[in-house]
Design a protein around this motif. Structure first.
Motif, PDB file in Angstrom:
ATOM      1  N   GLY A 304      55.245  39.864  39.528  1.00  0.00           N
ATOM      2  CA  GLY A 304      54.712  40.768  40.680  1.00  0.00           C
ATOM      3  C   GLY A 304      55.072  40.061  42.128  1.00  0.00           C
ATOM      4  N   GLY A 353      46.467  31.891  38.946  1.00  0.00           N
ATOM      5  CA  GLY A 353      46.627  30.690  38.099  1.00  0.00           C
ATOM      6  C   GLY A 353      46.072  31.042  36.942  1.00  0.00           C
ATOM      7  N   GLN A 410      52.320  31.385  49.754  1.00  0.00           N
ATOM      8  CA  GLN A 410      53.351  30.820  48.951  1.00  0.00           C
ATOM      9  C   GLN A 410      54.624  30.560  49.333  1.00  0.00           C
ATOM     10  OE1 GLN A 410      53.398  34.319  46.285  1.00  0.00           O
ATOM     11  NE2 GLN A 410      51.846  33.564  44.668  1.00  0.00           N
TER      12      GLN A 410
HETATM   13  C1  G6P Z   1      49.062  41.376  39.314  1.00  0.00           C
HETATM   14  C2  G6P Z   1      48.317  41.697  40.755  1.00  0.00           C
HETATM   15  C3  G6P Z   1      49.742  41.071  41.530  1.00  0.00           C
HETATM   16  C4  G6P Z   1      50.158  39.939  41.360  1.00  0.00           C
HETATM   17  C5  G6P Z   1      50.403  39.709  39.896  1.00  0.00           C
HETATM   18  C6  G6P Z   1      50.972  38.451  39.721  1.00  0.00           C
HETATM   19  O1  G6P Z   1      49.796  42.335  39.130  1.00  0.00           O
HETATM   20  O2  G6P Z   1      48.075  42.860  40.878  1.00  0.00           O
HETATM   21  O3  G6P Z   1      49.253  41.291  42.811  1.00  0.00           O
HETATM   22  O4  G6P Z   1      51.319  39.490  42.172  1.00  0.00           O
HETATM   23  O5  G6P Z   1      49.418  40.129  39.113  1.00  0.00           O
HETATM   24  O6  G6P Z   1      49.651  37.410  39.776  1.00  0.00           O
HETATM   25  P1  G6P Z   1      49.638  36.044  40.058  1.00  0.00           P
HETATM   26  O7  G6P Z   1      48.073  35.743  40.099  1.00  0.00           O
HETATM   27  O8  G6P Z   1      50.072  35.189  38.716  1.00  0.00           O
HETATM   28  O9  G6P Z   1      50.266  35.705  41.365  1.00  0.00           O
END
Ligand code: G6P
Length: 611
Positions: A304, A353, A410
């Motif tokens: 994502g 995480g 990030q």
């Molecule tokens: C989901 C959320 C996104 C996020 C992605 C990765 O799809 O809706 O906003 O970017 O997960 O999540 P993470 O917690 O690993 O960054």
């Protein structure tokens, strides 16, 4: 994705659980339910929002001192009352909630069907629950023992809470792959998928590890591994305030989190970026400087929005550190038997995480000898814990489903990493190092400047809210920003949007351009500027509507664009920290103008704990 809450103690359990479920709503769900124990089991569940569950139980007997609650994000079986958790076993004596997926549930279900078990839902959870019940009956053992046997036979991921009608004190919990936090109160315990339902009662928590079972009573917390050996609970103090998970006067968490960015970026840089000394201090890097500077290759694994941060890091690291970088979707990486050399560095980027695909990808890479560096927001989360080293983004809890402040956090961490590694390696001159440190140091104030007056962006959002499609274009460091802008718009406005490198647009997407297509250019002043000016002209020549994010003072891009949003000037390496802000705002205002619940858009989950 799926939220879990449990309570055992002297308070009324239902209000604690209900409030906890509301705190977990942000994770994304489609139904909810509770099981309470008081003279037997009482189970209430409902498709839809937690508020609908709340309404449906008015007048019901809710008195109990132990209970479990769940918000479900459908995997096996449609969202419905009957598929909602908790599930009750065939005897009516056990109730269970589950976050995760049991992969081998079909053969287990078939065996149970042959034995005469019946199922009232389509879920894998109900299968696991009856499997536990069957083991308990056949082995004449305790519930804890039956659970242990069952867990050794299942394949998949889980966080489960289990209660029995004849035990109005105990919750049995277990986890593998899906998070579980236990809050320790005075004569009471709170269980949840993350700390947000717990924070107002206690700051002392235990993060349960994979393959651990917790037996939780008001005055007792016993942790055991699957071999029935006792484990010592490691108590952590939560560094989080209640205000961080409340809206604080804003209409939505998303806009609150967008506006928090000057502070969150500042918090991320604080103590690390010492501009006055021309220094970057990051212990996670200093302690592993050799592994990082000597890396032959860096592989970034994420999903994502975090994956977009990874793409920007690729540009940063290759330019400043001259180390080849590959950016991988975790879900693809984990299944395609990737080539990993000992000494490869894997950077995992994750807000929560807990993203299942990222977590498993890391486990695989770790098994093959890679060094794992985690760039994570949620403190003590699973990815933070399996990484060899890392740097937290310190953005605080992010509640809005669409990631905003975690993304800029990030980028700030990744920029500091690239600077630190590049300078240590000697691929970055002292002069350029200092220049970038100073530019990065100025970012929080520049973000504040963008956020001072957002009415222009709101007006643009109103103008284009009825568009069916959107194209986002950028080059260089701003290409991943275009991808992120498109993702943001899709997520919270349901408008189809695509992001592309502006030059690649000629190889397909240009066929879509007509007077109805809004094309957003991220066209700030950088080394690609002249090129992107030509790309804007190509769109104008085909009557596309151009919205541009341009550098303050630029007159060329605004003279061609239908609408321009200005951002302050900065170095191109860190330009995404500024150019993404208008895109976050644009999506937010389009979502609002369309009446969408921007904090909880349909079908999405904040923390994707299933693959
Ligand atoms: C989901 C959320 C996104 C996020 C992605 C990765 O799809 O809706 O906003 O970017 O997960 O999540 P993470 O917690 O690993 O960054």
């Amino acid at each position: 994705m799926c939220g879990i809450v449990g309570y055992t103690g002297s308070r009324e359990a239902y209000p604690v659980i209900l409030k906890g479920l509301k705190r977990l709503e942000y994770r994304g769900y489609d139904s909810s339910g509770v099981a309470l124990i008081n003279n037997g089991l009482k189970v209430y569940k409902k498709k839809g929002k937690v508020a609908e569950l709340e309404e449906s139980v008015i007048g019901k007997d809710l008195h109990a001192h132990v209970g479990i609650g769940h918000t479900r994000w459908a995997t096996h079986g449609e969202p419905s009352d009957r598929n909602a958790h908790p599930h009750v076993s065939n005897s009516g004596q056990l109730a269970m909630i589950h976050n995760g997926i049991i992969e081998n549930y079909v053969p287990i279900k078939n065996d149970l069907l042959k034995k005469g078990y019946t199922f009232s839902s389509d879920t894998d959870t109900e299968v696991l629950l009856n499997f536990i019940e069957d083991i308990k009956k056949n082995n004449n053992c305790t519930l804890e023992e039956a659970l242990r046997i069952a867990l050794k036979r299942i394949v998949g991921a889980y966080c489960i809470l289990l209660v029995a009608a004849d035990d109005p004190e105990t919750i049995i919990a277990a986890r593998k792959g899906s998070p579980l936090v236990i809050g320790i109160g005075k004569g009471e315990h709170f269980l949840a998928s993350d700390a947000s339902p717990i924070i107002e009662y206690t700051k002392e928590v235990v993060y349960v590890n994979d393959y651990e079972i917790a037996i939780v009573r008001p005055d007792e917390l016993i942790l055991k591994n699957l071999g029935n050996e006792k484990q010592t609970p490691f108590i952590t103090k939560l560094d989080m305030e209640l205000a961080a998970i409340e809206k604080g006067g804003y209409d939505h968490f998303m806009i609150k989190e967008i506006h928090e960015q000057p502070d969150t970026i500042h918090d991320c840089l604080r103590g690390r970026l010492l501009a006055e000394h021309g220094q970057i201090v990051m212990s996670g890097i200093e302690d592993h400087l050799e592994a990082l500077t000597q890396a032959q290759r860096i592989v970034i694994v994420a999903c994502g929005t975090s994956w977009h941060a990874g793409l920007i890091a690729e540009y940063m690291i290759e330019e400043l550190c001259r180390i080849p970088v590959e950016v991988e979707y975790a879900s693809e990486f984990r299944y395609r038997n990737p080539i990993i050399h000992k000494g490869d560095v894997i950077i995992a980027i994750s807000q929560s995480g807990e993203t299942a695909d990222t977590l498993v990808a890391l486990e695989k890479a770790k098994e093959q000898g890679a060094f794992i560096f985690g760039v994570v927001n949620a403190v003590c989360s699973s990815i933070a814990r399996i990484s060899h080293a890392g740097a937290y983004t310190h953005a605080g809890p992010e509640i809005g489903v669409a990631s905003t402040k975690a993304f800029t956090g990030q980028l700030a961490v990744l920029a500091m990493m690239a600077l630190k590694i590049g300078y240590s390696k000697g691929t970055l001159s002292h002069e350029r190092y200092l220049q970038l440190i100073n530019e990065l140091n100025a970012i929080p104030e520049k973000v504040k400047e963008i956020l001072q007056d957002t009415s222009h962006i709101q007006a643009i959002a109103t103008k284009y809210k009825d568009a069916h499609d959107f194209l986002f274009l950028g080059r260089g460091y701003n290409f991943p920003v275009a991808l992120e802008g498109a993702l943001k718009l899709k997520e919270i406005s349901y408008i189809h949007a695509e992001g592309y490198p502006a030059a690649e647009m000629k190889h397909g997407p240009i066929a879509l351009v007509d007077e109805n297509l809004p094309v957003l250019f991220v066209a700030t002043k950088d080394s690609y500027y002249e090129k992107i000016v030509s790309n804007v002209q190509e769109i104008k020549a085909r009557k596309g509507k151009v919205i541009a994010v341009a550098t303050s003072g630029d007159t060329v891009i605004p003279s061609m664009a239908n609408d321009t949003i200005f951002v302050p000037d900065t170095d191109e390496v860190i330009a995404p920290l500024l150019s993404v802000i208008p895109l976050q705002l644009l999506s937010y205002y389009v979502g609002i103008a369309k009446g969408i619940d921007v904090d909880k858009p349909r079908n999405l989950a904040k923390s994707v704990t299933v693959e």
